[in-house]
Every structure is written in structure tokens, then in C-alpha cells.
Design a protein around this motif. Structure first.
Motif, PDB file in Angstrom:
ATOM      1  N   SER A   1       0.850  -1.197   0.000  1.00  0.00           N
ATOM      2  CA  SER A   1       0.000   0.000   0.000  1.00  0.00           C
ATOM      3  C   SER A   1       0.881   1.240   0.000  1.00  0.00           C
ATOM      4  CB  SER A   1      -0.915  -0.010   1.218  1.00  0.00           C
ATOM      5  OG  SER A   1      -1.767  -1.130   1.193  1.00  0.00           O
ATOM      6  N   LEU A   2       0.589   2.171  -0.897  1.00  0.00           N
ATOM      7  CA  LEU A   2       1.452   3.337  -1.088  1.00  0.00           C
ATOM      8  C   LEU A   2       1.090   4.513  -0.198  1.00  0.00           C
ATOM      9  CD1 LEU A   2       1.920   3.342  -4.970  1.00  0.00           C
ATOM     10  CD2 LEU A   2       3.218   2.125  -3.193  1.00  0.00           C
ATOM     11  N   GLY A   3      -0.179   4.618   0.266  1.00  0.00           N
ATOM     12  CA  GLY A   3      -0.574   5.803   1.013  1.00  0.00           C
ATOM     13  C   GLY A   3      -0.812   6.980   0.084  1.00  0.00           C
ATOM     14  N   ASP A   4      -1.292   8.097   0.636  1.00  0.00           N
ATOM     15  CA  ASP A   4      -1.581   9.284  -0.169  1.00  0.00           C
ATOM     16  C   ASP A   4      -0.327   9.816  -0.847  1.00  0.00           C
ATOM     17  OD1 ASP A   4      -4.250   9.285   0.352  1.00  0.00           O
ATOM     18  OD2 ASP A   4      -4.259  11.034   1.669  1.00  0.00           O
ATOM     19  N   GLY A   5      -0.305   9.762  -2.174  1.00  0.00           N
ATOM     20  CA  GLY A   5       0.828  10.294  -2.926  1.00  0.00           C
ATOM     21  C   GLY A   5       2.063   9.428  -2.875  1.00  0.00           C
ATOM     22  N   GLY A   6       1.957   8.210  -2.335  1.00  0.00           N
ATOM     23  CA  GLY A   6       3.118   7.321  -2.250  1.00  0.00           C
ATOM     24  C   GLY A   6       3.620   6.903  -3.614  1.00  0.00           C
ATOM     25  N   ILE A   7       4.891   6.467  -3.659  1.00  0.00           N
ATOM     26  CA  ILE A   7       5.543   6.165  -4.934  1.00  0.00           C
ATOM     27  C   ILE A   7       6.199   4.790  -4.876  1.00  0.00           C
ATOM     28  CG2 ILE A   7       7.334   6.887  -6.566  1.00  0.00           C
ATOM     29  CD1 ILE A   7       7.050   9.725  -5.423  1.00  0.00           C
ATOM     30  N   ALA A   8       6.000   4.014  -5.934  1.00  0.00           N
ATOM     31  CA  ALA A   8       6.721   2.757  -6.127  1.00  0.00           C
ATOM     32  C   ALA A   8       7.522   2.858  -7.416  1.00  0.00           C
ATOM     33  CB  ALA A   8       5.756   1.579  -6.197  1.00  0.00           C
ATOM     34  N   THR A   9       8.809   2.530  -7.354  1.00  0.00           N
ATOM     35  CA  THR A   9       9.664   2.532  -8.540  1.00  0.00           C
ATOM     36  C   THR A   9      10.101   1.105  -8.817  1.00  0.00           C
ATOM     37  OG1 THR A   9      10.467   4.762  -8.018  1.00  0.00           O
ATOM     38  CG2 THR A   9      11.743   3.481  -9.606  1.00  0.00           C
ATOM     39  N   LEU A  10       9.748   0.603  -9.999  1.00  0.00           N
ATOM     40  CA  LEU A  10      10.022  -0.788 -10.355  1.00  0.00           C
ATOM     41  C   LEU A  10      11.056  -0.855 -11.461  1.00  0.00           C
ATOM     42  CD1 LEU A  10       6.527  -0.485 -10.168  1.00  0.00           C
ATOM     43  CD2 LEU A  10       7.033  -2.842  -9.497  1.00  0.00           C
ATOM     44  N   THR A  11      11.923  -1.868 -11.377  1.00  0.00           N
ATOM     45  CA  THR A  11      13.023  -2.035 -12.316  1.00  0.00           C
ATOM     46  C   THR A  11      12.792  -3.265 -13.181  1.00  0.00           C
ATOM     47  OG1 THR A  11      14.530  -1.058 -10.688  1.00  0.00           O
ATOM     48  CG2 THR A  11      15.526  -2.265 -12.512  1.00  0.00           C
ATOM     49  N   PHE A  12      13.157  -3.154 -14.473  1.00  0.00           N
ATOM     50  CA  PHE A  12      12.908  -4.236 -15.429  1.00  0.00           C
ATOM     51  C   PHE A  12      14.185  -4.598 -16.172  1.00  0.00           C
ATOM     52  CE2 PHE A  12       8.999  -2.140 -14.526  1.00  0.00           C
ATOM     53  CZ  PHE A  12       8.077  -3.174 -14.432  1.00  0.00           C
ATOM     54  N   ASP A  13      14.469  -5.880 -16.219  1.00  0.00           N
ATOM     55  CA  ASP A  13      15.644  -6.400 -16.903  1.00  0.00           C
ATOM     56  C   ASP A  13      15.284  -7.740 -17.530  1.00  0.00           C
ATOM     57  OD1 ASP A  13      18.188  -6.861 -17.816  1.00  0.00           O
ATOM     58  OD2 ASP A  13      18.972  -7.536 -15.873  1.00  0.00           O
ATOM     59  N   PRO A  14      15.197  -7.800 -18.860  1.00  0.00           N
ATOM     60  CA  PRO A  14      15.467  -6.782 -19.876  1.00  0.00           C
ATOM     61  C   PRO A  14      14.446  -5.635 -19.827  1.00  0.00           C
ATOM     62  CG  PRO A  14      15.370  -8.994 -20.829  1.00  0.00           C
ATOM     63  CD  PRO A  14      14.803  -9.076 -19.476  1.00  0.00           C
ATOM     64  N   PRO A  15      14.793  -4.512 -20.438  1.00  0.00           N
ATOM     65  CA  PRO A  15      13.879  -3.371 -20.453  1.00  0.00           C
ATOM     66  C   PRO A  15      12.602  -3.658 -21.246  1.00  0.00           C
ATOM     67  CG  PRO A  15      16.123  -2.687 -20.972  1.00  0.00           C
ATOM     68  CD  PRO A  15      16.110  -4.183 -21.030  1.00  0.00           C
ATOM     69  N   ILE A  16      11.548  -2.934 -20.909  1.00  0.00           N
ATOM     70  CA  ILE A  16      10.303  -2.965 -21.684  1.00  0.00           C
ATOM     71  C   ILE A  16      10.535  -2.204 -22.983  1.00  0.00           C
ATOM     72  CG2 ILE A  16       7.849  -2.371 -21.637  1.00  0.00           C
ATOM     73  CD1 ILE A  16       8.075  -2.273 -18.571  1.00  0.00           C
ATOM     74  N   THR A  17       9.901  -2.661 -24.055  1.00  0.00           N
ATOM     75  CA  THR A  17      10.037  -1.975 -25.334  1.00  0.00           C
ATOM     76  C   THR A  17       8.666  -1.736 -25.954  1.00  0.00           C
ATOM     77  OG1 THR A  17      11.292  -1.955 -27.421  1.00  0.00           O
ATOM     78  CG2 THR A  17      10.233  -4.024 -26.792  1.00  0.00           C
ATOM     79  N   ASN A  18       8.618  -0.835 -26.923  1.00  0.00           N
ATOM     80  CA  ASN A  18       7.369  -0.476 -27.592  1.00  0.00           C
ATOM     81  C   ASN A  18       7.074  -1.471 -28.709  1.00  0.00           C
ATOM     82  OD1 ASN A  18       5.117   1.059 -28.385  1.00  0.00           O
ATOM     83  ND2 ASN A  18       6.338   2.173 -29.908  1.00  0.00           N
ATOM     84  N   GLY A  19       6.032  -2.285 -28.518  1.00  0.00           N
ATOM     85  CA  GLY A  19       5.628  -3.243 -29.546  1.00  0.00           C
ATOM     86  C   GLY A  19       4.267  -2.891 -30.105  1.00  0.00           C
ATOM     87  N   ASP A  20       3.632  -3.832 -30.741  1.00  0.00           N
ATOM     88  CA  ASP A  20       2.284  -3.623 -31.277  1.00  0.00           C
ATOM     89  C   ASP A  20       1.269  -3.702 -30.133  1.00  0.00           C
ATOM     90  OD1 ASP A  20       3.221  -3.400 -33.872  1.00  0.00           O
ATOM     91  OD2 ASP A  20       3.026  -5.556 -34.258  1.00  0.00           O
ATOM     92  N   GLY A  21       0.498  -2.655 -29.945  1.00  0.00           N
ATOM     93  CA  GLY A  21      -0.504  -2.639 -28.889  1.00  0.00           C
ATOM     94  C   GLY A  21       0.092  -2.345 -27.534  1.00  0.00           C
ATOM     95  N   PHE A  22      -0.514  -2.913 -26.505  1.00  0.00           N
ATOM     96  CA  PHE A  22      -0.079  -2.628 -25.134  1.00  0.00           C
ATOM     97  C   PHE A  22       1.272  -3.276 -24.854  1.00  0.00           C
ATOM     98  CE2 PHE A  22      -4.820  -2.543 -24.721  1.00  0.00           C
ATOM     99  CZ  PHE A  22      -4.920  -1.170 -24.504  1.00  0.00           C
ATOM    100  N   ASP A  23       2.040  -2.612 -23.955  1.00  0.00           N
ATOM    101  CA  ASP A  23       3.406  -3.063 -23.665  1.00  0.00           C
ATOM    102  C   ASP A  23       3.602  -3.566 -22.241  1.00  0.00           C
ATOM    103  OD1 ASP A  23       4.492  -2.298 -26.283  1.00  0.00           O
ATOM    104  OD2 ASP A  23       4.003  -0.265 -25.621  1.00  0.00           O
ATOM    105  N   PHE A  24       2.779  -3.126 -21.308  1.00  0.00           N
ATOM    106  CA  PHE A  24       2.839  -3.639 -19.940  1.00  0.00           C
ATOM    107  C   PHE A  24       1.513  -3.331 -19.258  1.00  0.00           C
ATOM    108  CE2 PHE A  24       4.333   0.734 -19.591  1.00  0.00           C
ATOM    109  CZ  PHE A  24       3.780   1.197 -18.402  1.00  0.00           C
ATOM    110  N   ALA A  25       1.295  -3.933 -18.099  1.00  0.00           N
ATOM    111  CA  ALA A  25       0.051  -3.719 -17.367  1.00  0.00           C
ATOM    112  C   ALA A  25       0.332  -3.642 -15.882  1.00  0.00           C
ATOM    113  CB  ALA A  25      -0.951  -4.843 -17.654  1.00  0.00           C
ATOM    114  N   VAL A  26      -0.474  -2.827 -15.182  1.00  0.00           N
ATOM    115  CA  VAL A  26      -0.323  -2.615 -13.740  1.00  0.00           C
ATOM    116  C   VAL A  26      -1.513  -3.257 -13.027  1.00  0.00           C
ATOM    117  CG1 VAL A  26      -0.079  -0.892 -11.907  1.00  0.00           C
ATOM    118  CG2 VAL A  26       0.871  -0.439 -14.187  1.00  0.00           C
ATOM    119  N   PHE A  27      -1.204  -4.001 -11.963  1.00  0.00           N
ATOM    120  CA  PHE A  27      -2.234  -4.719 -11.213  1.00  0.00           C
ATOM    121  C   PHE A  27      -2.421  -4.105  -9.828  1.00  0.00           C
ATOM    122  CE2 PHE A  27      -0.840  -7.584 -14.444  1.00  0.00           C
ATOM    123  CZ  PHE A  27      -1.944  -8.341 -14.775  1.00  0.00           C
TER     124      PHE A  27
END
Length: 337
Positions: free
Chosen positions: A101-127
């Protein structure tokens, strides 16, 4: 649609009523346009963009996560910080490690390896972990190539702003676009990097970081947040509970740079910051003299970074501005210690 509506008015009203003042016509155009501006509906409904966590479209998940907690209620410093879950709750596949839980205005920074890239349609999703189609806790989504420069997805909120949505109030998914938390669990809200194609400060074919920022859903213009068009975003608030704010479960990758490819990241900034290890990174052949300021412009400390080195920071959790004295460099960092 508008032309047909005006035609219908002409057909059914006597001629003496056809000379509408311009403000009436303008109001009619705005009203009809506003009604037609609906976005994708809830999960399972025709036209929904919701993606199930077990979909074969997901080929990877966030490797690391760092958290900057927000208060349970942003205008009450004594309310304390949200405290449900840990950063590990947002790492790995959805529904595998709990949530954070982030709280009011809280921040989560997530790291990806390999990096996300721009493909056809959607590229990632948040749950997020909401269990109802209409109980939605929202968050902004930003991406970065180097963790220094960030681009925010253009968000839309058409939810009414005359009455505050209460702690357990409802929000319609059709009124929301490009905000995480639009869909109930186990469905994720997808994002398309093509939406950021005009942003020059990132490379949409090499996204190493995704940042989730809780929306403070107050309709008070001082406390709350606005969408990309300047509208206040109205979502459940206040939520003065340990689970306050956006409850991040996971971020799933749909398109990524192939494992056997050479990174397209050609150069490194002279001064960088790794949010996961909370270290400054000097990529210079010469020492870097760095001054650290708080957001009030007060200098906190000076330090010298050895050439091509890392340097852990030891600062209270907050956002700071760093200036490099021997180069024209300014970066903004967030300490989460």
C-alpha cells in the motif's frame, strides 16, 4: 452525433425557437461531446482492455521495487504512513507476493531487466488488488530509460467533481483512462508506450523503470491531483487506514528487448541515481563535486564522488535536488531510507 441531435431539435420545435443564443449552442456541443467521451468498460464487458494476470501475453515481471510511502491521510501528519505490505509485494508475478500500500501520494519505482520496449498494442500492465469493478483506487504511471528523466502517461478522469467520493465510494471504469487501478483483480490496466512517442526525454524502446504514484483523490484543489487536462481526479478519499492509497500488486511485461540483443542504451549520464540501491552513480573520468538541496532551496550537504564510482546516500526520506558544480548537471532524486 451532434449534427443529428441539432437536426432533431429543429424538426420538433416551432421556427420561433430556432434562433438559439450562441451560448446555448456551445453548451449543447460541450454536453453532447462530454457524454460521448467514454472509455473502455469494466473487465469482462465488451470492449474492455482488462488483461488477466494469467494471460499468455505476459512474458516477464518487475525484478525489483523500491517504495516511498505516503501518509494515510495527506492533510493529517499525525495519521502516520501506510504500512501494509513491503516492496517485495510488487515484485514478480501478480497474486504471488501480496501487495504493498502506497498511502496518499506514495511512490513505487520498479526495475525491469530486460527493459520494456514499444511493440504492437499494449506493452505492460499494472495490477491493483481491488475486488469490485467500481471500487477503484487510482495511480499515475510514469516510465524512464535512466531513472533520471520521466514521462507520465496522459491520464483522463471524467468522474464528477461536485461531490467527494467517500472512502468506500464508487468510480466508473468508463470514466477513467491511462490511470492504473482501472480494473479489479486479477485484471491489470494496460499501457501503450506509443502514447509517449513524442516525448524526447525517454526512449520508448528501452524502458528500464516504471513509477507508480498514488492519486490523492481529494477534490480539494490544494490536496488533490489533476489529470492531463487539468480536471481534479475524484477517487475514494480519505482512506486513513494502514492500507491507504493505491495497493500495488505487480507490473507485467508484454513486450521487452530480446534477451540475446545488445542494449540500445548507448551512453550513460555523468551523474545518475539508482533508486533500488539508493546510490549515486558517477560515470565520469574525473571526480564530481555535488551539492544536495532540499525542495526549499536549502543546501543539505556537499560531497565529492570519485571517478566511475557509486556512493550511497544517507538522507531522510524526501525528494532532493542535486547540482554538480563542475558540470551543468541537475537531477532530482527521492530518498526512501
Amino acid at each position: 452525433m451532434l449534427n443529428h441531435s441539432v437536426y432533431s431539435l429543429k424538426k420538433h420545435l416551432p421556427n420561433r425557437h430556432l434562433r438559439f443564443p450562441l451560448w446555448v449552442i456551445g453548451t449543447l456541443c460541450f454536453y453532447i461531446g462530454h457524454i460521448s467521451a467514454q472509455y473502455a468498460p469494466a473487465a469482462g464487458q465488451p470492449g474492455s482492455t482488462a488483461l488477466r494476470s494469467d494471460s499468455s501475453c505476459f512474458i516477464n515481471w518487475a525484478k525489483r521495487c523500491s517504495i516511498q510511502r505516503g501518509l494515510k491521510q495527506i492533510n493529517l501528519p499525525d495519521s502516520g504512513f501506510a504500512n501494509v505490505g513491503t516492496a517485495a509485494g510488487a515484485e514478480g508475478p501478480a497474486a504471488s507476493n501480496g501487495v504493498v500500500s502506497l498511502g496518499d501520494g506514495g511512490i513505487a519505482t520498479l526495475t525491469f531487466d530486460p527493459p520494456i520496449t514499444n511493440g504492437d498494442g499494449f506493452d505492460f500492465a499494472v495490477f491493483e488488488n481491488t475486488f469490485l469493478d467500481t471500487f477503484l483506487e487510482l495511480a499515475f504511471v510514469e516510465v524512464s530509460t535512466d531513472s533520471l528523466s520521466w514521462a507520465r502517461f496522459p491520464s483522463k478522469s471524467l468522474t464528477q467533481t461536485q461531490t467527494q467520493t467517500g472512502a468506500f465510494g464508487f468510480t466508473q471504469p468508463t470514466q477513467i483512462h491511462n490511470l492504473a487501478g482501472k480494473y479489479r483483480h486479477p485484471f491489470g490496466t494496460p499501457f501503450d508506450l506509443q502514447d509517449l512517442a513524442m516525448m524526447s526525454n525517454i526512449r520508448i524502446n528501452e524502458i528500464k523503470y516504471v513509477r507508480i504514484i498514488d492519486v490523492v483523490g481529494s477534490i480539494d484543489s490544494i490536496l488533490g491531483n489533476k489529470d492531463s487536462d487539468g480536471r481534479m481526479i475524484n477517487d475514494p478519499w480519505p482512506t486513513p487506514f494502514p492500507s491507504s492509497g493505491f495497493d500495488l500488486d505487480a507490473v507485467g511485461v508484454i513486450h521487452q528487448i530480446p534477451l540475446n540483443s545488445t542494449s540500445i542504451f548507448k551512453s550513460k549520464p555523468l551523474l545518475g541515481f539508482d533508486p533500488t540501491s539508493q546510490q549515486l552513480v558517477a560515470n565520469s573520468d574525473q571526480p564530481l563535486c555535488v551539492s544536495i538541496y532540499n525542495l526549499h532551496g536549502q543546501m543539505i550537504q556537499n560531497l565529492t564522488l570519485s571517478s566511475n564510482s557509486t556512493h550511497p546516500i544517507d538522507l531522510p526520506a524526501a525528494t532532493y535536488i542535486l547540482r554538480c558544480q563542475n558540470h551543468s548537471i541537475k537531477i532530482i532524486i527521492t530518498s526512501t531510507r
